[in-house]
Design a protein around this motif. Structure first.
Motif, PDB file in Angstrom:
ATOM      1  N   LEU A 273       3.780  89.108  25.741  1.00 46.93           N
ATOM      2  CA  LEU A 273       2.543  88.988  24.977  1.00 46.93           C
ATOM      3  C   LEU A 273       2.636  89.744  23.662  1.00 46.93           C
ATOM      4  O   LEU A 273       3.234  90.823  23.590  1.00 46.93           O
TER       5      LEU A 273
ATOM      6  N   ARG B 145       0.721  91.807  20.506  1.00 50.82           N
ATOM      7  CA  ARG B 145      -0.280  92.880  20.563  1.00 50.82           C
ATOM      8  C   ARG B 145      -1.671  92.306  20.774  1.00 50.82           C
ATOM      9  O   ARG B 145      -2.452  92.800  21.586  1.00 50.82           O
TER      10      ARG B 145
ATOM     11  N   GLU C 217      -1.867  91.151  24.327  1.00 49.22           N
ATOM     12  CA  GLU C 217      -2.074  92.261  25.252  1.00 49.22           C
ATOM     13  C   GLU C 217      -3.525  92.722  25.230  1.00 49.22           C
ATOM     14  O   GLU C 217      -4.087  93.082  26.270  1.00 49.22           O
ATOM     15  N   GLU C 218      -4.119  92.707  24.028  1.00 50.71           N
ATOM     16  CA  GLU C 218      -5.536  93.066  23.941  1.00 50.71           C
ATOM     17  C   GLU C 218      -6.391  92.051  24.691  1.00 50.71           C
ATOM     18  O   GLU C 218      -7.347  92.415  25.392  1.00 50.71           O
TER      19      GLU C 218
END
Length: 388
Positions: free
Chosen positions: A203, A205, A208-209
């Protein structure tokens, strides 16, 4: 199905969370290639004019290249953004080009073998889609202008990817000679087709968020669902406790009612028993004034208790024949019943039965000498409760 207000609120929260979760679903754009092997094949351009950092785009006099693939590289790139790469290149200094501030008088081969460590700037900038910039440092060996030299290298470049595997690689490398007395510094530009394999994806960034948000939403959905389940369980428990309470109250009321009814019946029985019996004179079936007073009390009780049903049982003592005593007891029973009916008691509430001398209350049977008082106890009418 009836739904409580708290449950409706929880359902609304769950619906909102599910709707929001749909808006933040992970997509293909949220994934990136994190590690891979890389092979590039392309061309390179060398600027070794002696003023390569002053005139970067001196194509006509300073740039050298060959019209065929002249550069190949193999590298390994890791999830932390670092990459290791080995690069081999060939070029040819053209006659008439400026080399080391002089006009080159003949074609001269150029060879280079370099090793470098690079860093993916997307690890700092965040994923930028197809644009993948990087910087790097390294060292190598170059044979240029018939001079071999070790070099310190610095690179700035970027790759642009058309898929998970194919893309273009464009870079500019500055090469500083380790021995500055015998060799000059120069710049090498490169353009090639890049192919990566053994690709591992993960993923970005932003992804991931999103994942963290989705996990939080999932926890919230589970919490809401657990709250709904707890609310429904609490509701069922409350309903069960209410039913048990109502059942207990009903049972207690029924018990109290039965006890009250039994107490009422006991009180009536005691009243009847406390009246005593009607006692007759010898060979007589007539009621005395005392007998009538007693029967009047019986009538009063029966008037108060409309469901009370009585049977009169009449008896004699043992003197006289059994046949006579049976007849006499019947007369006594009939007269007792007739008096009660005469006071307004319905005939269906009072009956009678005659037993003659068959149910003596003492030992005064035929042939047994007894006093008059003892015989008198057997000349009686008794009250038997049939129904309350």
């Amino acid at each position: 199905m009836n739904i409580s207000k708290p449950a409706m609120v929880l359902f609304a929260l769950l619906f909102t969370a599910l709707t929001f979760a749909q808006d933040v679903e992970l997509t293909k754009k949220d994934s990136i290639v994190q590690s891979y092997w890389l092979v590039t094949l392309g061309t390179n351009i060398v600027d070794d004019s002696g003023d390569e950092f002053g005139e970067l785009f001196d194509l006509s006099e300073g740039w050298n290249m060959v019209p065929y693939p002249s550069r190949v590289s193999v590298g390994r790139y890791f999830k932390n953004g670092l990459g290791l790469e080995a690069i081999g290149s060939y070029n040819r200094y053209k006659e008439g080009k400026i080399i080391d501030n002089q006009v080159n008088i003949e074609d001269i081969d150029y060879w280079g073998l370099d090793f470098r460590v690079s860093y993916d700037l997307n690890m700092i900038l965040g994923h930028t889609g197809f644009f993948d910039p990087y910087i790097g440092i390294g060292a190598g060996y170059t044979d240029a202008n018939n001079q071999g030299r070790g070099t310190y290298n610095a690179v700035l470049g970027f790759r642009t990817w058309f898929s998970d595997h194919w893309g273009l690689d464009l870079s500019t490398t500055g090469k500083w000679a380790m021995d500055t007395e015998n060799a000059t510094n120069h710049i090498q530009h490169a353009l090639g087709v890049a192919y990566r394999f053994n690709v591992e994806k993960g993923l970005s960034r932003k992804g991931e968020e999103k994942l963290a948000l989705l996990q939080e939403l999932e926890k919230e959905q589970q919490r809401v669902q657990d709250s709904i389940a707890d609310a429904e369980e609490a509701k069922r428990l409350a309903e069960r406790l209410q039913r048990e309470k109502e059942a207990a109250e009903l049972a207690a009321a029924e018990k109290a009612k039965r006890e009250a009814e039994e107490a009422r019946r006991d009180a009536i029985r005691n009243k009847i028993n406390n009246l005593g019996n009607v006692y007759f004179k010898l060979n007589s079936s007539y009621l005395t004034s005392n007998d009538k007073e007693l029967l009047d009390q019986l009538v009063a009780i029966m008037e108060d208790e409309s469901n009370l049903t009585i049977k009169i049982t009449a008896h004699t003592d043992s003197r006289g024949t059994k046949k006579y005593n049976q007849w006499l007891s019947e007369r006594r029973a009939e007269r007792t019943v007739a008096y009660v009916i005469s006071k307004g008691i319905s005939e269906d509430r009072i009956s009678h039965e005659a037993f003659g001398e068959t149910q003596l209350v003492n030992e005064c049977e035929d042939g047994v000498r007894c006093t008059e008082e003892q015989h008198a106890k057997n000349r009686r009418s008794e009250f038997v409760i049939l129904k309350l």
